[in-house]
Design an enzyme around this catalytic site. Structure first.
Site, PDB file in Angstrom:
ATOM      1  N   ASN A 124      66.321  79.783  45.368  1.00  0.00           N
ATOM      2  CA  ASN A 124      65.533  78.844  46.168  1.00  0.00           C
ATOM      3  C   ASN A 124      65.556  77.504  45.442  1.00  0.00           C
ATOM      4  OD1 ASN A 124      63.596  77.379  47.525  1.00  0.00           O
ATOM      5  ND2 ASN A 124      61.849  78.633  46.848  1.00  0.00           N
ATOM      6  N   TRP A 125      66.333  76.580  45.977  1.00  0.00           N
ATOM      7  CA  TRP A 125      66.500  75.288  45.295  1.00  0.00           C
ATOM      8  C   TRP A 125      65.308  74.362  45.521  1.00  0.00           C
ATOM      9  CZ3 TRP A 125      71.992  72.788  44.815  1.00  0.00           C
ATOM     10  CH2 TRP A 125      72.838  73.675  44.152  1.00  0.00           C
ATOM     11  N   LYS A 126      64.414  74.756  46.425  1.00  0.00           N
ATOM     12  CA  LYS A 126      63.240  73.912  46.750  1.00  0.00           C
ATOM     13  C   LYS A 126      63.717  72.486  47.090  1.00  0.00           C
ATOM     14  CE  LYS A 126      60.568  76.873  43.759  1.00  0.00           C
ATOM     15  NZ  LYS A 126      59.302  77.094  43.104  1.00  0.00           N
TER      16      LYS A 126
ATOM     17  N   HIS B  44      56.779  81.199  51.860  1.00  0.00           N
ATOM     18  CA  HIS B  44      56.721  80.908  50.419  1.00  0.00           C
ATOM     19  C   HIS B  44      55.329  80.351  50.098  1.00  0.00           C
ATOM     20  CE1 HIS B  44      57.492  79.072  46.542  1.00  0.00           C
ATOM     21  NE2 HIS B  44      58.573  79.827  46.462  1.00  0.00           N
TER      22      HIS B  44
ATOM     23  N   SER C 143      59.403  83.013  37.917  1.00  0.00           N
ATOM     24  CA  SER C 143      59.839  82.777  36.525  1.00  0.00           C
ATOM     25  C   SER C 143      60.899  83.759  36.039  1.00  0.00           C
ATOM     26  CB  SER C 143      58.633  82.772  35.577  1.00  0.00           C
ATOM     27  OG  SER C 143      57.801  81.652  35.852  1.00  0.00           O
TER      28      SER C 143
ATOM     29  N   GLY D 287      63.742  80.593  41.534  1.00  0.00           N
ATOM     30  CA  GLY D 287      63.515  79.169  41.781  1.00  0.00           C
ATOM     31  C   GLY D 287      64.253  78.333  40.752  1.00  0.00           C
ATOM     32  N   GLY D 288      63.526  77.866  39.738  1.00  0.00           N
ATOM     33  CA  GLY D 288      64.084  76.928  38.758  1.00  0.00           C
ATOM     34  C   GLY D 288      65.425  77.357  38.172  1.00  0.00           C
TER      35      GLY D 288
HETATM   36  C1  PEP Z   1      60.109  80.523  43.761  1.00  0.00           C
HETATM   37  O1  PEP Z   1      59.519  79.473  43.950  1.00  0.00           O
HETATM   38  O2  PEP Z   1      60.502  81.203  44.724  1.00  0.00           O
HETATM   39  C2  PEP Z   1      60.327  80.942  42.388  1.00  0.00           C
HETATM   40  C3  PEP Z   1      60.559  82.204  42.167  1.00  0.00           C
HETATM   41  O3  PEP Z   1      60.253  79.968  41.436  1.00  0.00           O
HETATM   42  P1  PEP Z   1      60.515  80.119  39.853  1.00  0.00           P
HETATM   43  O4  PEP Z   1      61.658  81.061  39.662  1.00  0.00           O
HETATM   44  O5  PEP Z   1      60.853  78.728  39.392  1.00  0.00           O
HETATM   45  O6  PEP Z   1      59.254  80.638  39.265  1.00  0.00           O
END
Ligand code: PEP
Length: 249
Positions: A10-12, A96, A211, A232-233
């Protein structure tokens, strides 16, 4: 038959046209992996057409991050599921926590979005997860039960639904639940899906998200009933994203 694990990025609200070079690296590294798992990249809507064209026939699929519940109409700034499908997306994330909390989206709206995704032939990745307050109040499972009951439409099947369990307090914070906590929650979600959807519910993939990174993926992604990750990140860098996917090598 069990579906292959799914690792979705998920590149947001990150990525410009030049970011296609990162997708190229994911496609190149993904060749050694996509016989064992599915890779999905969900860039911002502006990049879906270019990414989908580039990823065609590569084994890497492209998805959207959100869609409206209507197929078209006077909804300035929104994107519909048929638009995403038309642009080459195969799946869409709905519900989300950044939409639920930042845009006050209700379970009912999330359910309607999942239905819109299905009408357009997209897989709906429905996100659920408790806040830190709910966790401390001992309300994690009741919160998830309500979100599952109200955000997931009737008619779910293993090939049109993916559940992403994303504890809100773990998203972008570097904190993760213990493997035992993940096992308890994913086991609970599996039971609810099985009760409601029978054998299809037994086969629906349940992703963990929050995370996930190369250094912690092995202990989380090998837990029972974890069918992949929503990242995400760490999905913004091909090396990290592929490192996580490599758990299933
Ligand atoms: C997300 O927002 O879907 C996510 C899992 O973010 P992160 O991996 O950065 O915690």
């Amino acid at each position: 038959m069990a579906l292959a694990p799914l690792v979705a990025g998920n590149w947001k609200m990150n990525g410009l046209a030049a970011s296609i070079s990162e997708l190229d690296r994911i496609i190149a590294g993904g060749r050694a992996l996509t016989n064992k798992l599915e890779l999905l990249v969900c860039p911002p809507a502006t990049l879906v057409p270019a990414f989908a064209a580039r990823a065609r026939d590569s084994g890497v699929r492209i998805g959207g991050q959100d869609c409206h519940w209507e197929d078209s109409g006077a909804f300035t700034g929104d994107i519909s599921a048929p638009m995403l499908a038309d642009a080459g997306a195969r799946a869409v994330i709905v519900g989300h926590s950044e939409r639920r909390l930042g845009h006050q989206e209700s379970d009912e709206q999330v359910r309607s979005k999942a239905q819109a995704a299905w009408r357009a032939g997209l897989t709906a990745i429905v996100c659920i997860g408790e806040t830190e307050f709910e966790r401390h109040a001992g309300a994690t499972l009741s919160r998830l039960e309500r979100q599952l009951g109200e955000s997931v439409p009737d008619g779910a099947k293993a090939d049109n639904l993916v559940i992403a369990y994303e504890p809100v307090w773990a998203i972008g914070t570097g904190r993760t639940p213990t493997p035992a906590d993940v096992a308890e929650v994913h086991g609970f979600i599996r039971k609810r899906l099985h009760i409601r959807f029978g054998s299809e519910g037994h086969a629906v993939r349940i992703l963990y998200g929050g995370s996930v990174k190369p250094s912690n993926c092995a202990e989380i992604l090998t837990v029972d009933n974890v069918g992949g990750a929503l990242v995400g990140g760490a999905s913004l860098k091909a090396e990290d994203f592929l490192g996580i996917a490599g758990t299933y090598r």
